[in-house]
Structures are given as structure tokens and as C-alpha cells.
Design an enzyme around this catalytic site. Sequence first.
Site, PDB file in Angstrom:
ATOM      1  N   GLU A 131      10.360   2.970   6.730  1.00 60.68           N
ATOM      2  CA  GLU A 131       9.709   1.781   7.267  1.00 60.68           C
ATOM      3  C   GLU A 131       9.977   1.533   8.748  1.00 60.68           C
ATOM      4  O   GLU A 131      10.638   0.558   9.137  1.00 60.68           O
ATOM      5  CB  GLU A 131      10.100   0.558   6.427  1.00 60.68           C
ATOM      6  CG  GLU A 131       9.536   0.614   5.025  1.00 60.68           C
ATOM      7  CD  GLU A 131       9.750  -0.671   4.218  1.00 60.68           C
ATOM      8  OE1 GLU A 131      10.524  -1.547   4.657  1.00 60.68           O
ATOM      9  OE2 GLU A 131       9.138  -0.805   3.149  1.00 60.68           O
ATOM     10  N   GLU A 186       7.730   2.813  -2.838  1.00 63.13           N
ATOM     11  CA  GLU A 186       8.190   1.461  -3.154  1.00 63.13           C
ATOM     12  C   GLU A 186       7.015   0.651  -3.684  1.00 63.13           C
ATOM     13  O   GLU A 186       5.911   0.710  -3.140  1.00 63.13           O
ATOM     14  CB  GLU A 186       8.779   0.751  -1.925  1.00 63.13           C
ATOM     15  CG  GLU A 186      10.091   1.342  -1.427  1.00 63.13           C
ATOM     16  CD  GLU A 186      10.729   0.488  -0.335  1.00 63.13           C
ATOM     17  OE1 GLU A 186      10.383  -0.721  -0.231  1.00 63.13           O
ATOM     18  OE2 GLU A 186      11.559   1.020   0.413  1.00 63.13           O
TER      19      GLU A 186
END
Length: 410
Positions: free
Chosen positions: A219, A323
Amino acid sequence: MLSKSVFSAILAFASARVATAIPFESASEPAQPNRRWLNGGKIRGVNLGSQFIVEPWMANDEWHSMGCGSANDEWQCVKALGQDKADAAFKKHWDTWTTQDDIKMIKSYGLNTVRIPVGYWIREDLVQKGEYFPRGGLTYLDRLVGWCADAGIYVIMDLHGGPGAQFPNQQYTGHGVSQPGFYTKDNYERAYKFLEWMANRIHTNNNYRTVGTLEVINEPVHASNYPSQAADMVANYYPTAWTRIRNAEKKLNVAADKQLNIQMMDKSWGSGDPKSHLPSTTNALYDDHRYYKWDTSVQTTKDGYISAACKDNRGGSDVIVGEWSLSVADSVQSNSEFQIKDRPDQVGWYKKYWAAQVTAFEKSGGWVFWAWKCNWIGGMDEWRWCYKSAVAAGAIPKDAGSAASLNPCK
């Protein structure tokens, strides 16, 4: 795992080659680790979130028991407690948060993969003076991947927290900062050294024998908010990380069919096209984080969430949804339609929602749920984020391969 404030701006293996893939279609099939492509299998896994980077939002009781109190992140906790006291607190946490019984349970549920988020500071000689991180985690990582190997579980090793922090104000970086400091030559170099070291460890330490994917950074910033940093990462960090990992493998005479998969965030993340400057895409994988909770294009009704999932397609077999969760938008998660506290009647819909997402993500290379375990969220057993608790509640089946049989999209 990003906070709402970031995801609200985003609207956006495997039947691929995995260095030690262990796909299986139901809980009853035996694990057969190997170093080849295995056609037809899907990654079905869980993140071991808060094991090596504690995120207090999802581990509130644990955080307080460690003495970290109101500290926002690991950096703040270590600085407040002092190094020695912090090291002792974190060692107790590492020893107990994920146990061998957890790994056995993960396998028993038909899951074949875990993603292990780690910070660069687990290689302690990369930590500089004036940085505050716990020491001693490597022993517990070695033990954990050994348990996974013994159970026949594939491991994605994820550089979740990079030097300088790759995203502002996020607990998953280990240090909440107002401006991301990762995107410098010196911090890139520390990350490259971490990746070389980890690649070497994977290939030379038998405990790591089912670690088949190495993710180079979790991320990072979005191009919409940090255009120069994102562009520099794609143009420089990604290709250099790739080359440094492959060169480390070359020095070890690693055969082509035993090379690691190298993973970057997918283009859908919003940092740019990770493929655009790579020297090769052989054995490349891409990480897609798909939270319908923060997708404002999704209608916030039960039908809306099911429809969005059933229509979704995240890409090819080289894309892993690394995720996702069962959570819904903050604005509706506690209303009568979605509330789960003292509402066992809601379990059936959430099971359908789980199956709809799994069905979507298995159009691609597979999925890794965030997270295996929580403790507590919002003062309750918030199983929409916690696979282990969701299975106990009946919202997720005990066989991860059973989604299709639930016909969620009929």
C-alpha cells in the site's frame, strides 16, 4: 489495511506459477507443496495481521495489555516504554498472537495460504539511530514460517512497513507520519537490502521452504495525491527491487523454476502501472486490495453489496486479492440491516456476502482475507474483519472451497 479516509477516495495465485504453491479445492484434500506451476488451484488465505506490525485499531485489548495504551503505533509505543521494556512486551505478543494451533486451524478450514506482514525493522541492522522499533521478532518469524511449512501452507512474505513509512498516518507502516518518507534514495536502499536479505533467507533456511512470494512494498501512496513519489516508485523502486532480488537468487544459483514470485500492488491500487518499467514480468504477481466498505459507488444495501461482488472481476490469474473483509460502510454497519451484535439472524446474509466475494476473487488468482484474528474492534467481537471469529459465528464456512456450492450470485 488503509483507513476509511484513504479508501473513500478509491473506487476503483493461483492458476499462475507460484514457487511453492499449495492450492486445494476443499478442506479434505492434502497439501502437496512443490516448486512448479499447478493449474486450476486458487490462493485461499488469511493475513496474519498484527502479528509483526500491531495495528491498535484491530487489537485494542492486546495493545493495552502490552502497556502501549494510547500510543498510535509501534514507534510511539517503543519510544514511550523504553527499548528494553518494549522488547519484552513485544516478545510476549509475538509468542502468543499467532500459535501453532492457529496454523493447524487455518489448514483445517481449507485455507492454503497466509500472508505475513512484516516491517523492515525485523532486520535490525537496518534500523537507524533515532528510530524506535521492537527488537527480537526474527526468531518468532522463523518459527512461524516453519509451522506453515510443516502444515503445507504457502506463505506470501509482505514488506508491510517500509523505511520512512510509505503512506502517511497509517498504523500498518509502524510509524504514523504526516508525510511519507519512503521515497528517497537512502530509504529505497534500505528496502532493497531487506528484500535481498529476505530472499536469501527464504532460499537458505529450511523453515522458509513454503515461502514462495515476496511483496516489495504494501500500500504505497496514490498517484492522485503524491504523483511524483508514485511515479518514482514505479520507474525506479519497482524495477530495482526486482533486479536486486533476482541478483540475490543468481548468487545462490537458484534455478528458474524455484525463483520467488515478486509481488507489487496492482494497477487498481492507483499508484501507476507496476509493469511499466519492470525488466521482466515472469513470475510477477500483483496485489489488489478490494474493500467494498470504502467503495462509494456500491449501493449500501444487502442487495447492493451482493450485486457489486457478483459483477466484479479483478483481473487475471497473476492478480491476488491480498486484502478484503466482510465489513460494510461505516454509515450502515450498525443499522438494523447490517448490525451483527446480538444478531445471529444476520449470519446467513454475511455468509452469502463472503461467498459472493470469494466467487469474484477466484475469477482471478485467489484471495487473502484481512485478517485471521482481531482483539477487539469497537469493544466487540467484530467478526466482519476476523476470519477465525467469523467461522466460529457461522458467517464463514469451515471449508474455504465451498463458496460455489452456496450459489451466491444466482
